[in-house]
Scaffold this active site. Structure first.
Site, PDB file in Angstrom:
ATOM      1  N   SER A   1       1.404  -9.973  -0.469  1.00 49.98           N
ATOM      2  CA  SER A   1       1.103  -8.539  -0.440  1.00 49.98           C
ATOM      3  C   SER A   1       1.343  -7.856   0.903  1.00 49.98           C
ATOM      4  CB  SER A   1      -0.352  -8.315  -0.859  1.00 49.98           C
ATOM      5  OG  SER A   1      -1.211  -9.101  -0.047  1.00 49.98           O
TER       6      SER A   1
ATOM      7  N   LYS B   1       0.809  -1.221   0.000  1.00 45.06           N
ATOM      8  CA  LYS B   1       0.000   0.000   0.000  1.00 45.06           C
ATOM      9  C   LYS B   1       0.842   1.271   0.000  1.00 45.06           C
ATOM     10  CE  LYS B   1      -4.510  -1.430   0.568  1.00 45.06           C
ATOM     11  NZ  LYS B   1      -4.439  -2.753   1.122  1.00 45.06           N
TER      12      LYS B   1
HETATM   13  C1  LIG Z   1      -5.190  -3.777   0.751  1.00 45.60           C
HETATM   14  C2  LIG Z   1      -4.583  -5.111   0.687  1.00 45.60           C
HETATM   15  C3  LIG Z   1      -4.940  -6.042  -0.310  1.00 45.60           C
HETATM   16  C4  LIG Z   1      -6.042  -5.785  -1.318  1.00 45.60           C
HETATM   17  O1  LIG Z   1      -5.816  -4.663  -2.120  1.00 45.60           O
HETATM   18  P1  LIG Z   1      -6.996  -3.972  -2.952  1.00 45.60           P
HETATM   19  O2  LIG Z   1      -6.351  -2.912  -3.732  1.00 45.60           O
HETATM   20  O3  LIG Z   1      -7.995  -3.441  -1.966  1.00 45.60           O
HETATM   21  O4  LIG Z   1      -7.630  -5.053  -3.786  1.00 45.60           O
HETATM   22  C5  LIG Z   1      -4.262  -7.241  -0.344  1.00 45.60           C
HETATM   23  N1  LIG Z   1      -3.305  -7.549   0.559  1.00 45.60           N
HETATM   24  C6  LIG Z   1      -2.942  -6.694   1.534  1.00 45.60           C
HETATM   25  C7  LIG Z   1      -1.887  -7.092   2.490  1.00 45.60           C
HETATM   26  C8  LIG Z   1      -3.558  -5.447   1.629  1.00 45.60           C
HETATM   27  O5  LIG Z   1      -3.197  -4.607   2.604  1.00 45.60           O
END
Ligand SMILES: *Cc1c(COP(=O)(O)O)cnc(C)c1O
Length: 329
Positions: free
Chosen positions: A304, A52
């Site tokens: 992520s 993010k």
């Molecule tokens: C926000 C987030 C997502 C999903 O992202 P989007 O853009 O809302 O689809 C996936 N993994 C993590 C760790 C996140 O913080």
């Protein structure tokens, strides 16, 4: 409105030096199982513990001096708030983060420690958004939403550029999917560079708002439920302007995982890959382990984020969290 390769390349220049280029490594155990190479994009090692920061730093960098002086406000499931708080602190600007009671305590603490103002409102992202709307209207704060904003999507897309440089012959990229900012940005980058590469979104069965919306052909609301993939919770916004249309045109498939399959992903990451990931970050591995991905060549799974409550992580790796969804006490 859409986000294209050129916007993502511009975002990369804007955030150079503010975000890490994260490693992409081969997973031997997952490659052996799959019969083709499986790469893990270790984005959970990003500063603030999640991708993010890419979108947040791009969006803040794009603000004028006057806008910066007003400060920023956002709803968040935790990681977007942390990324905004981090960037706002570096820039010396005000940040107010509105979150529902479903956001885990460890994520709240991290945001408070960065000096942002935290407001806990209601039981859903939608409730938190109402407070965001109020603060924007009454105090003039600039809204920087977690996904449905072109500068956020372009920033997240820089992850896709890195993936295609690190694994140019990728057949499929597995992307955790909630509001779709990450999936839309990554898909725009990946397909802009390599038209034939597939991009597959992965969500949890418990409250998959984008999947329900894609099936319905328009943004729909789903009940927000507790899930191990807490960062994937929340709706896509009934007035979604950007990510719904992009996901509809760019994603090749969306796969859903049970809580057990998410837990298996977290466990595998820890035991086999020696990586600590949160539920949302483990869904790519979980989908591969569950046999839900059919690909004919190299696959990249995006890990992520890693901002999991460590007491909960211990329970999961010890096998104490199974089909029941629970929080660490
Ligand atoms: C926000 C987030 C997502 C999903 O992202 P989007 O853009 O809302 O689809 C996936 N993994 C993590 C760790 C996140 O913080």
């Amino acid at each position: 409105m859409t986000v294209e390769l050129q916007h993502i390349r511009a975002a990369r220049e804007r955030i150079a030096g503010k975000v890490e280029r994260t490693p992409c490594v081969v997973s031997q155990s997952l490659s052996d199982r799959a019969g083709h190479p499986v790469h893990l994009k270790l984005e959970h090692h990003q500063t603030t513990g999640a991708f993010k920061l890419r979108g947040a730093s791009n969006a803040i960098a794009a603000l004028s001096a006057e806008e910066k002086s007003r400060g920023v406000v956002a709803a968040s499931t935790g990681n977007h708030g942390r990324a905004l708080a981090h960037t706002a602190k570096l820039e010396g600007i005000r940040a107010v983060i509105c979150m529902s009671r479903l956001v885990p305590e460890n994520k709240l603490d991290a945001i408070r420690r960065l000096g942002a103002e935290v407001r806990i409102i209601g039981n859903s992202q939608d409730d938190a958004q109402q407070e965001v709307d109020r603060l924007a209207a009454e105090e003039g704060l600039i809204m920087l939403p977690p996904f449905d904003h072109p500068d956020i999507v372009a920033g997240q897309g820089t992850l896709g550029l890195e993936v295609m440089e690190q694994v140019p012959d990728t057949a499929a990229v597995l992307v955790p999917l909630s509001g779709g900012g990450l999936a839309a940005g990554v898909a725009a980058a990946v397909k802009g560079v390599s038209r034939g590469t597939k991009v597959i979104g992965i969500s949890m069965t418990r409250g998959a708002a984008m999947k329900a919306s894609l099936d319905a052909g328009r943004p729909v609301q789903v009940e927000e439920l507790l899930t191990l993939a807490d960062s994937l919770g929340g709706g896509i916004g009934l007035d979604n302007r950007l990510t719904f249309a992009m996901c509809r045109s760019l994603l090749d498939d969306v796969v859903l995982l049970s809580e057990d399959e998410i837990a298996a992903g977290i466990r595998h990451a820890y035991e086999q890959e020696r990586e600590i990931v949160e539920g949302a970050g483990a869904v790519g591995i979980g989908a591969l382990l569950a046999g839900k991905i059919k690909a004919k060549g190299p696959v990249v799974a995006i890990l992520s984020g890693r901002n999991i409550d460590m007491a909960l992580h211990r329970k999961i790796v010890c096998g104490e969290v199974s089909s029941r969804t629970e929080r660490a006490a």
